[in-house]
Design a protein around this motif. Structure first.
Motif, PDB file in Angstrom:
ATOM      1  N   ASN A  30       1.440  80.049   4.044  1.00 43.18           N
ATOM      2  CA  ASN A  30       2.182  81.300   4.178  1.00 43.18           C
ATOM      3  C   ASN A  30       1.787  82.250   3.052  1.00 43.18           C
ATOM      4  OD1 ASN A  30       3.873  80.368   6.367  1.00 43.18           O
ATOM      5  ND2 ASN A  30       4.923  79.112   4.829  1.00 43.18           N
ATOM      6  N   ASN A  31       1.722  81.695   1.854  1.00 43.61           N
ATOM      7  CA  ASN A  31       1.295  82.486   0.708  1.00 43.61           C
ATOM      8  C   ASN A  31       0.704  81.577  -0.360  1.00 43.61           C
ATOM      9  OD1 ASN A  31       3.317  81.772  -1.477  1.00 43.61           O
ATOM     10  ND2 ASN A  31       4.749  82.539   0.054  1.00 43.61           N
ATOM     11  N   LEU A  32       0.049  82.197  -1.321  1.00 42.99           N
ATOM     12  CA  LEU A  32      -0.502  81.476  -2.468  1.00 42.99           C
ATOM     13  C   LEU A  32      -0.080  82.243  -3.714  1.00 42.99           C
ATOM     14  CD1 LEU A  32      -3.953  79.860  -2.841  1.00 42.99           C
ATOM     15  CD2 LEU A  32      -3.157  81.414  -4.633  1.00 42.99           C
ATOM     16  N   GLN A  33       0.310  81.496  -4.723  1.00 46.82           N
ATOM     17  CA  GLN A  33       0.814  82.126  -5.947  1.00 46.82           C
ATOM     18  C   GLN A  33       0.045  81.607  -7.151  1.00 46.82           C
ATOM     19  OE1 GLN A  33       5.181  81.776  -6.084  1.00 46.82           O
ATOM     20  NE2 GLN A  33       5.148  81.407  -3.879  1.00 46.82           N
ATOM     21  N   TRP A  34       0.001  82.427  -8.172  1.00 44.90           N
ATOM     22  CA  TRP A  34      -0.577  82.024  -9.457  1.00 44.90           C
ATOM     23  C   TRP A  34       0.505  82.091 -10.530  1.00 44.90           C
ATOM     24  CZ3 TRP A  34      -5.396  80.048 -10.409  1.00 44.90           C
ATOM     25  CH2 TRP A  34      -6.339  80.147  -9.376  1.00 44.90           C
ATOM     26  N   TYR A  35       0.503  81.054 -11.373  1.00 43.93           N
ATOM     27  CA  TYR A  35       1.446  80.951 -12.468  1.00 43.93           C
ATOM     28  C   TYR A  35       0.686  80.722 -13.759  1.00 43.93           C
ATOM     29  CZ  TYR A  35       5.332  80.375  -9.166  1.00 43.93           C
ATOM     30  OH  TYR A  35       6.266  80.564  -8.174  1.00 43.93           O
ATOM     31  N   ARG A  36       1.327  81.087 -14.843  1.00 45.18           N
ATOM     32  CA  ARG A  36       0.770  80.879 -16.171  1.00 45.18           C
ATOM     33  C   ARG A  36       1.740  80.020 -16.975  1.00 45.18           C
ATOM     34  NH1 ARG A  36      -1.056  85.067 -20.569  1.00 45.18           N
ATOM     35  NH2 ARG A  36      -0.034  84.156 -22.391  1.00 45.18           N
ATOM     36  N   GLN A  37       1.187  79.153 -17.840  1.00 42.17           N
ATOM     37  CA  GLN A  37       2.021  78.320 -18.697  1.00 42.17           C
ATOM     38  C   GLN A  37       1.446  78.315 -20.105  1.00 42.17           C
ATOM     39  OE1 GLN A  37       2.050  74.031 -18.029  1.00 42.17           O
ATOM     40  NE2 GLN A  37       4.220  73.927 -18.547  1.00 42.17           N
ATOM     41  N   ASN A  38       2.225  78.826 -21.033  1.00 37.67           N
ATOM     42  CA  ASN A  38       1.853  78.692 -22.434  1.00 37.67           C
ATOM     43  C   ASN A  38       2.188  77.271 -22.887  1.00 37.67           C
ATOM     44  OD1 ASN A  38       2.288  81.733 -22.054  1.00 37.67           O
ATOM     45  ND2 ASN A  38       1.263  81.584 -24.007  1.00 37.67           N
ATOM     46  N   SER A  39       1.488  76.803 -23.889  1.00 42.06           N
ATOM     47  CA  SER A  39       1.577  75.412 -24.318  1.00 42.06           C
ATOM     48  C   SER A  39       3.014  74.964 -24.542  1.00 42.06           C
ATOM     49  CB  SER A  39       0.762  75.228 -25.603  1.00 42.06           C
ATOM     50  OG  SER A  39       0.816  73.882 -26.017  1.00 42.06           O
ATOM     51  N   GLY A  40       3.429  73.902 -23.837  1.00 42.71           N
ATOM     52  CA  GLY A  40       4.748  73.327 -24.042  1.00 42.71           C
ATOM     53  C   GLY A  40       5.901  74.137 -23.490  1.00 42.71           C
ATOM     54  N   ARG A  41       5.600  75.123 -22.652  1.00 40.01           N
ATOM     55  CA  ARG A  41       6.661  75.976 -22.124  1.00 40.01           C
ATOM     56  C   ARG A  41       6.737  75.877 -20.596  1.00 40.01           C
ATOM     57  NH1 ARG A  41       9.867  77.389 -26.106  1.00 40.01           N
ATOM     58  NH2 ARG A  41      10.601  79.115 -24.823  1.00 40.01           N
ATOM     59  N   GLY A  42       7.705  76.590 -20.025  1.00 39.19           N
ATOM     60  CA  GLY A  42       7.808  76.647 -18.570  1.00 39.19           C
ATOM     61  C   GLY A  42       6.765  77.578 -17.981  1.00 39.19           C
ATOM     62  N   LEU A  43       6.677  77.585 -16.661  1.00 41.00           N
ATOM     63  CA  LEU A  43       5.698  78.427 -15.974  1.00 41.00           C
ATOM     64  C   LEU A  43       6.271  79.812 -15.720  1.00 41.00           C
ATOM     65  CD1 LEU A  43       4.760  75.441 -15.303  1.00 41.00           C
ATOM     66  CD2 LEU A  43       3.712  76.441 -13.274  1.00 41.00           C
ATOM     67  N   VAL A  44       5.386  80.788 -15.723  1.00 35.81           N
ATOM     68  CA  VAL A  44       5.766  82.169 -15.436  1.00 35.81           C
ATOM     69  C   VAL A  44       4.956  82.658 -14.249  1.00 35.81           C
ATOM     70  CG1 VAL A  44       5.793  84.532 -16.309  1.00 35.81           C
ATOM     71  CG2 VAL A  44       6.366  82.635 -17.838  1.00 35.81           C
ATOM     72  N   HIS A  45       5.649  83.223 -13.286  1.00 39.46           N
ATOM     73  CA  HIS A  45       4.990  83.727 -12.080  1.00 39.46           C
ATOM     74  C   HIS A  45       4.146  84.947 -12.413  1.00 39.46           C
ATOM     75  CE1 HIS A  45       4.830  86.000  -8.243  1.00 39.46           C
ATOM     76  NE2 HIS A  45       4.686  84.794  -7.733  1.00 39.46           N
ATOM     77  N   LEU A  46       2.900  84.965 -11.902  1.00 41.06           N
ATOM     78  CA  LEU A  46       2.010  86.103 -12.134  1.00 41.06           C
ATOM     79  C   LEU A  46       1.878  86.985 -10.901  1.00 41.06           C
ATOM     80  CD1 LEU A  46      -0.914  84.360 -14.066  1.00 41.06           C
ATOM     81  CD2 LEU A  46       0.943  85.749 -15.019  1.00 41.06           C
ATOM     82  N   ILE A  47       1.547  86.368  -9.780  1.00 46.33           N
ATOM     83  CA  ILE A  47       1.228  87.171  -8.601  1.00 46.33           C
ATOM     84  C   ILE A  47       1.323  86.305  -7.352  1.00 46.33           C
ATOM     85  CG2 ILE A  47      -1.268  86.763  -8.647  1.00 46.33           C
ATOM     86  CD1 ILE A  47      -1.573  89.849  -8.234  1.00 46.33           C
ATOM     87  N   LEU A  48       1.725  86.904  -6.259  1.00 47.92           N
ATOM     88  CA  LEU A  48       1.815  86.235  -4.958  1.00 47.92           C
ATOM     89  C   LEU A  48       0.963  86.995  -3.966  1.00 47.92           C
ATOM     90  CD1 LEU A  48       5.083  85.025  -3.188  1.00 47.92           C
ATOM     91  CD2 LEU A  48       3.448  86.483  -1.981  1.00 47.92           C
ATOM     92  N   ILE A  49       0.165  86.278  -3.207  1.00 44.31           N
ATOM     93  CA  ILE A  49      -0.637  86.909  -2.156  1.00 44.31           C
ATOM     94  C   ILE A  49      -0.327  86.208  -0.839  1.00 44.31           C
ATOM     95  CG2 ILE A  49      -2.685  85.459  -2.660  1.00 44.31           C
ATOM     96  CD1 ILE A  49      -4.369  88.024  -1.945  1.00 44.31           C
ATOM     97  N   ARG A  50      -0.032  86.994   0.183  1.00 46.33           N
ATOM     98  CA  ARG A  50       0.354  86.419   1.470  1.00 46.33           C
ATOM     99  C   ARG A  50      -0.890  86.144   2.307  1.00 46.33           C
ATOM    100  NH1 ARG A  50       5.685  86.237   1.375  1.00 46.33           N
ATOM    101  NH2 ARG A  50       6.794  87.790   0.151  1.00 46.33           N
ATOM    102  N   SER A  51      -0.734  85.340   3.328  1.00 48.63           N
ATOM    103  CA  SER A  51      -1.889  84.876   4.102  1.00 48.63           C
ATOM    104  C   SER A  51      -2.598  86.011   4.840  1.00 48.63           C
ATOM    105  CB  SER A  51      -1.456  83.800   5.097  1.00 48.63           C
ATOM    106  OG  SER A  51      -0.494  84.315   5.993  1.00 48.63           O
ATOM    107  N   ASN A  52      -1.900  87.122   5.080  1.00 48.68           N
ATOM    108  CA  ASN A  52      -2.539  88.247   5.770  1.00 48.68           C
ATOM    109  C   ASN A  52      -3.114  89.287   4.798  1.00 48.68           C
ATOM    110  OD1 ASN A  52      -0.158  89.263   4.805  1.00 48.68           O
ATOM    111  ND2 ASN A  52       0.492  90.203   6.732  1.00 48.68           N
ATOM    112  N   GLU A  53      -3.111  88.955   3.501  1.00 51.13           N
ATOM    113  CA  GLU A  53      -3.689  89.834   2.497  1.00 51.13           C
ATOM    114  C   GLU A  53      -4.993  89.237   1.993  1.00 51.13           C
ATOM    115  OE1 GLU A  53      -0.125  89.726  -0.031  1.00 51.13           O
ATOM    116  OE2 GLU A  53       0.102  91.883   0.343  1.00 51.13           O
ATOM    117  N   ARG A  54      -5.899  90.087   1.550  1.00 51.92           N
ATOM    118  CA  ARG A  54      -7.200  89.611   1.072  1.00 51.92           C
ATOM    119  C   ARG A  54      -7.369  89.808  -0.419  1.00 51.92           C
ATOM    120  NH1 ARG A  54      -6.540  86.978   4.283  1.00 51.92           N
ATOM    121  NH2 ARG A  54      -7.354  86.904   6.405  1.00 51.92           N
ATOM    122  N   GLU A  55      -6.684  90.804  -0.966  1.00 55.74           N
ATOM    123  CA  GLU A  55      -6.845  91.093  -2.389  1.00 55.74           C
ATOM    124  C   GLU A  55      -5.558  91.737  -2.891  1.00 55.74           C
ATOM    125  OE1 GLU A  55     -10.704  92.600  -3.486  1.00 55.74           O
ATOM    126  OE2 GLU A  55      -9.790  93.978  -4.940  1.00 55.74           O
TER     127      GLU A  55
END
Lengths: 112, 114
Positions: A30-55
């Protein structure tokens, strides 16, 4: 099993260079997401791209999605030392389970 | 501002102890999740909940149970801690009904079982 697999596992670049990370997955999403994690911390959401989007863009981030190849890439332009972190892709797949599946991540080191 | 808090940043327990990890979110989210994170394995889903008193098993539920008595709180329970449960535990929440959208994470609890 891992739905998303990042490549490379580790990446070291100089400040100012671009960083590209790739993610491959196995089933339709349905979608793909990217997250970032600084050392020893929780994840932070960066960006979500849906299956009908290309960029998609967000500041210095550019994400592409190729559903025919079941792959995505995250580009960080003009990297900074503060971008040093682990980056994970996560997929919301058509499995009937209402949860994301995360890959094992790419460790990015930006040298000042 | 969105906030997910976890009861402890670091925890040391002995083998066989019952361990409670608490997670609270202040965003009125329906969905809450517990993951464990181990080097080289990424995040693996233990349990999740999409409503009060509702729960579903994730990929690695063995040795764990959960409780969600109130919407804002999701607890992970290790009934009898073992050394192979030494890990980083991450709680997350999301607001969309299908749980497929953006997740907000807590800071994590690093659990060591000796």
């Amino acid at each position: 099993s891992q739905q998303g697999e990042e490549d490379p596992q580790a990446l070291s670049i100089q400040e100012g260079e671009n960083a590209t990370m790739n993610c491959s997955y196995k089933t339709s999403i349905n979608n793909l997401q990217w997250y970032r994690q600084n050392s020893g911390r929780g994840l932070v959401h960066l960006i979500l791209i849906r299956s009908n989007e290309r960029e998609k863009h967000s500041g210095r981030l550019r994400v592409t999605l190729d559903t025919s190849k079941k792959s995505s890439s995250l580009l960080i332009t003009a990297s900074r030392a503060a971008d040093t972190a682990s980056y994970f892709c996560a997929t919301d797949a058509w499995t009937g389970r209402r949860a994301l599946t995360f890959g094992s991540g790419t460790r990015l080191q930006v040298q000042p | 501002d969105v906030k997910v808090t976890q009861s402890s940043r670091y925890l040391v327990k002995r083998t066989g102890e019952k361990v409670f990890l608490e997670c609270v979110q202040d965003m009125d989210h329906e969905n809450m999740f517990w993951y464990r994170q181990d080097p080289g394995l990424g995040l693996r889903l233990i349990y999740f909940s999409y409503d009060v008193k509702m729960k579903e098993k994730g990929d690695i539920p063995e040795g764990y149970s959960v409780s969600r008595e109130k919407k804002e709180r999701f607890s992970l329970i290790l009934e009898s801690a073992s050394t192979n449960q030494t890990s980083m535990y991450l709680c997350a929440s999301s607001g969309e009904g299908l749980a497929g959208d953006e997740q907000y994470f807590g800071p994590g609890t690093r659990l060591t079982v000796t």
